[in-house]
Scaffold this active site. Structure first.
Site, PDB file in Angstrom:
ATOM      1  N   TYR A 152       0.828  -1.211   0.000  1.00 54.43           N
ATOM      2  CA  TYR A 152       0.000   0.000   0.000  1.00 54.43           C
ATOM      3  C   TYR A 152       0.862   1.260   0.000  1.00 54.43           C
ATOM      4  O   TYR A 152       0.335   2.375  -0.142  1.00 54.43           O
ATOM      5  CB  TYR A 152      -0.935   0.051   1.220  1.00 54.43           C
ATOM      6  CG  TYR A 152      -1.855  -1.152   1.384  1.00 54.43           C
ATOM      7  CD1 TYR A 152      -2.170  -1.969   0.308  1.00 54.43           C
ATOM      8  CD2 TYR A 152      -2.410  -1.453   2.622  1.00 54.43           C
ATOM      9  CE1 TYR A 152      -2.995  -3.072   0.469  1.00 54.43           C
ATOM     10  CE2 TYR A 152      -3.241  -2.548   2.787  1.00 54.43           C
ATOM     11  CZ  TYR A 152      -3.524  -3.356   1.702  1.00 54.43           C
ATOM     12  OH  TYR A 152      -4.348  -4.451   1.860  1.00 54.43           O
ATOM     13  N   HIS A 208       1.113 -11.500   1.574  1.00 50.82           N
ATOM     14  CA  HIS A 208      -0.023 -10.785   0.956  1.00 50.82           C
ATOM     15  C   HIS A 208      -0.717 -11.642  -0.110  1.00 50.82           C
ATOM     16  O   HIS A 208      -1.889 -11.447  -0.422  1.00 50.82           O
ATOM     17  CB  HIS A 208       0.486  -9.476   0.346  1.00 50.82           C
ATOM     18  CG  HIS A 208      -0.555  -8.417   0.208  1.00 50.82           C
ATOM     19  ND1 HIS A 208      -0.294  -7.079   0.301  1.00 50.82           N
ATOM     20  CD2 HIS A 208      -1.891  -8.491  -0.040  1.00 50.82           C
ATOM     21  CE1 HIS A 208      -1.414  -6.383   0.128  1.00 50.82           C
ATOM     22  NE2 HIS A 208      -2.391  -7.220  -0.082  1.00 50.82           N
TER      23      HIS A 208
HETATM   24  N1  LIG Z   1      -5.252  -8.619   1.303  1.00 48.37           N
HETATM   25  C1  LIG Z   1      -5.652  -8.039   0.195  1.00 48.37           C
HETATM   26  O1  LIG Z   1      -5.274  -8.424  -0.914  1.00 48.37           O
HETATM   27  C2  LIG Z   1      -6.608  -6.879   0.281  1.00 48.37           C
HETATM   28  C3  LIG Z   1      -7.259  -6.411  -0.877  1.00 48.37           C
HETATM   29  C4  LIG Z   1      -8.159  -5.356  -0.743  1.00 48.37           C
HETATM   30  C5  LIG Z   1      -8.373  -4.764   0.478  1.00 48.37           C
HETATM   31  N2  LIG Z   1      -7.700  -5.225   1.578  1.00 48.37           N
HETATM   32  C6  LIG Z   1      -7.879  -4.567   2.888  1.00 48.37           C
HETATM   33  O2  LIG Z   1      -9.249  -4.429   3.175  1.00 48.37           O
HETATM   34  C7  LIG Z   1      -9.523  -3.066   3.522  1.00 48.37           C
HETATM   35  C8  LIG Z   1     -10.973  -2.766   3.269  1.00 48.37           C
HETATM   36  O3  LIG Z   1     -11.125  -2.482   1.914  1.00 48.37           O
HETATM   37  P1  LIG Z   1     -12.411  -2.455   1.056  1.00 48.37           P
HETATM   38  O4  LIG Z   1     -12.396  -1.198   0.320  1.00 48.37           O
HETATM   39  O5  LIG Z   1     -12.450  -3.662   0.255  1.00 48.37           O
HETATM   40  O6  LIG Z   1     -13.607  -2.396   2.134  1.00 48.37           O
HETATM   41  P2  LIG Z   1     -15.177  -2.362   1.922  1.00 48.37           P
HETATM   42  O7  LIG Z   1     -15.727  -2.293   3.292  1.00 48.37           O
HETATM   43  O8  LIG Z   1     -15.654  -3.441   1.024  1.00 48.37           O
HETATM   44  O9  LIG Z   1     -15.463  -0.997   1.145  1.00 48.37           O
HETATM   45  C9  LIG Z   1     -15.275   0.223   1.738  1.00 48.37           C
HETATM   46  C10 LIG Z   1     -15.974   1.262   0.877  1.00 48.37           C
HETATM   47  O10 LIG Z   1     -17.373   1.030   0.945  1.00 48.37           O
HETATM   48  C11 LIG Z   1     -17.997   2.248   0.716  1.00 48.37           C
HETATM   49  N3  LIG Z   1     -19.350   2.186   1.243  1.00 48.37           N
HETATM   50  C12 LIG Z   1     -19.743   1.884   2.494  1.00 48.37           C
HETATM   51  N4  LIG Z   1     -21.072   1.908   2.595  1.00 48.37           N
HETATM   52  C13 LIG Z   1     -21.552   2.268   1.390  1.00 48.37           C
HETATM   53  C14 LIG Z   1     -22.856   2.486   0.865  1.00 48.37           C
HETATM   54  N5  LIG Z   1     -23.951   2.320   1.621  1.00 48.37           N
HETATM   55  N6  LIG Z   1     -22.972   2.842  -0.432  1.00 48.37           N
HETATM   56  C15 LIG Z   1     -21.880   3.015  -1.206  1.00 48.37           C
HETATM   57  N7  LIG Z   1     -20.615   2.825  -0.767  1.00 48.37           N
HETATM   58  C16 LIG Z   1     -20.457   2.448   0.517  1.00 48.37           C
HETATM   59  C17 LIG Z   1     -17.138   3.246   1.449  1.00 48.37           C
HETATM   60  O11 LIG Z   1     -17.284   4.474   0.784  1.00 48.37           O
HETATM   61  P3  LIG Z   1     -17.108   5.895   1.525  1.00 48.37           P
HETATM   62  O12 LIG Z   1     -15.668   6.185   1.512  1.00 48.37           O
HETATM   63  O13 LIG Z   1     -17.911   6.808   0.679  1.00 48.37           O
HETATM   64  O14 LIG Z   1     -17.654   5.729   2.900  1.00 48.37           O
HETATM   65  C18 LIG Z   1     -15.749   2.666   1.318  1.00 48.37           C
HETATM   66  O15 LIG Z   1     -15.015   3.303   0.332  1.00 48.37           O
HETATM   67  C19 LIG Z   1      -8.506  -2.305   2.695  1.00 48.37           C
HETATM   68  O16 LIG Z   1      -8.317  -0.993   3.110  1.00 48.37           O
HETATM   69  C20 LIG Z   1      -7.293  -3.160   2.898  1.00 48.37           C
HETATM   70  O17 LIG Z   1      -6.709  -2.904   4.156  1.00 48.37           O
HETATM   71  C21 LIG Z   1      -6.842  -6.271   1.502  1.00 48.37           C
END
Ligand SMILES: NC(=O)c1ccc[n+]([C@@H]2O[C@H](COP(=O)([O-])OP(=O)(O)OC[C@H]3O[C@@H](n4cnc5c(N)ncnc54)[C@H](OP(=O)(O)O)[C@@H]3O)[C@@H](O)[C@H]2O)c1
Length: 386
Positions: A152, A208
């Protein structure tokens, strides 16, 4: 703090209101009220009595009272799920999940990837104060589990946020990960991550992804190097991410220490077939990233109407339903938001709702009607659901 069996039918002196339901309970010395599905902690001496705050049962604790009324942590929680898949119960706080090495991981993590990652090469070098600020804000709101990664390119920002937050290091659960693809010297990569974070240990160090390895031996060798880092005390727990069953099996063939956790994309449209039962059988916890994909990148799918209906039923938003769907299957959940109010709401609402087993399975069933992978698409065939 002990756990007590439910004292069956006696009627009690405390009246509670949770999600509009009303019931009577006899004393604080119990764990579970059948009527309201509310879990109490024993030992009134350790927790002050419950208070009603806008229709929700909440407890205040010494730590809460110093900062936020809605802090999410496990202090005061008497129930602890583990890698078996047992889901946490509804309660005043979300408990931690016990890993197979005895360490505890907070069930909800704030992610430093996706929107917070510095993906653009040009942006990588300078410290990005905006990432420091939002991460510090999340810590101050009550998030204790911080999910970072070398990939990241913001470990320095995470470290700076931790320092600026003034929350004691031992109250935080910090994860970082070694690159999923590059063939790296593990010790060098780990030492650099620690340096950037400004920490002398992390709580969890993950591979990862398995894609750096061309052979099973390479995968096993890297796992052995993680074991050495754990043995040195600089990573309290070690685990993997984006591993399929076959990758975990390869590691287990030679592991002295089994992975504590597998962090995977997990949501109704990517349920991974038999992977979860396999992990549970092997006492390996699962963490879900991308739990809100049905609200972010696959918004036209079959679960949205049910998420909305359940959100109305429980008086929360669809986001909490999506997160709770993972938690209620015993998964750690990773999320993020650019909105302070949303992050605050998760802390406040998630401990107070619990989906019924039928609701969990109804969502799972509807989710099976669609397949969607949001991350690492280039590594999987379009219809690969593992
Ligand atoms: N190990 C891996 O390969 C890997 C890969 C991907 C991610 N990750 C980890 O997982 C973490 C979480 O990531 P993620 O983005 O996948 O999490 P997520 O919880 O699936 O998505 C978060 C996003 O959801 C949006 N959201 C929430 N409620 C909503 C709604 N009612 N309507 C529209 N949008 C909504 C938020 O937008 P707003 O900003 O507008 O609130 C936020 O940007 C990452 O930061 C990272 O640390 C790991």
């Amino acid at each position: 703090m002990g756990r007590f069996p439910h004292p069956s039918n006696d009627i009690c002196s405390t009246t509670c209101v949770v999600n509009g339901l009303r019931g009577h309970h006899s004393s604080a010395n119990r764990t579970h009220c059948r009527l309201l599905q509310v879990y109490y902690v024993e030992a009134a001496s350790l927790l002050p009595p419950p208070v009603l705050i806008t229709g929700s049962l909440q407890f205040s604790s010494p730590e809460q009272s110093t900062t936020s009324k809605t802090k999410m942590n496990s202090i005061g929680s008497s129930f602890q799920p583990d890698a078996s898949g047992t889901a946490p119960k509804q309660g005043p706080f979300l408990p931690t999940l016990k890993l197979n090495d005895g360490n505890e991981i907070p069930l909800v993590g704030y992610g430093l990837g996706t929107k917070r990652g510095k993906w653009d090469d040009a942006a990588k070098a300078p410290l990005d104060q905006s990432i420091v600020d939002v991460t510090k804000e999340a810590i101050e709101l009550g998030y204790r589990h911080l999910d970072g990664a070398e990939g990241y390119a913001n470990e320095e920002e995470l470290g700076a946020a931790i320092k600026a937050s003034k929350v004691p290091r031992e109250q935080l659960f910090v994860t970082t990960k070694i690159h999923a693809v590059h063939k790296k010297n593990v010790e060098e990569a780990f030492a650099l991550s620690l340096k950037k974070l400004g920490l002398d240990y992390v709580d969890l160090y993950l591979l990862h992804g398995p894609w750096f390895a061309d052979t099973e031996q390479e995968l096993q060798q890297r796992w052995a190097e993680l074991e050495a880092i754990k043995a040195s005390g600089r990573a309290r727990s070690i685990g993997v991410s984006n591993f399929l069953q076959e990758h975990v099996e390869s590691v287990l063939k030679t592991a002295k220490v089994p992975p504590a956790i597998n962090q995977i994309e997990f949501h109704p449209y990517l349920q991974h077939g038999d992977l979860l039962p396999f992990l549970r059988k092997n006492n390996i916890a699962a963490a879900a990233y991308g739990p809100l994909v049905p609200l972010t990148t696959a918004t036209d799918g079959p679960v949205n109407a049910l998420w909305k209906q359940l959100a109305d039923k429980y008086g929360v938003s669809e986001s909490e339903i999506g997160l709770r769907w993972c938690i209620d299957q015993g998964l750690v959940v990773l999320t993020t938001s650019s909105k302070k109010e949303r992050l605050e709401r998760y802390l406040k609402k998630l401990p107070l709702i619990k989906l019924t087993p039928k609701e969990v399975s109804d969502i799972a069933e509807l989710g099976q009607q669609k397949h969607y992978r949001s991350f690492w698409k280039e590594r999987f065939a379009p219809d690969d659901r593992r």
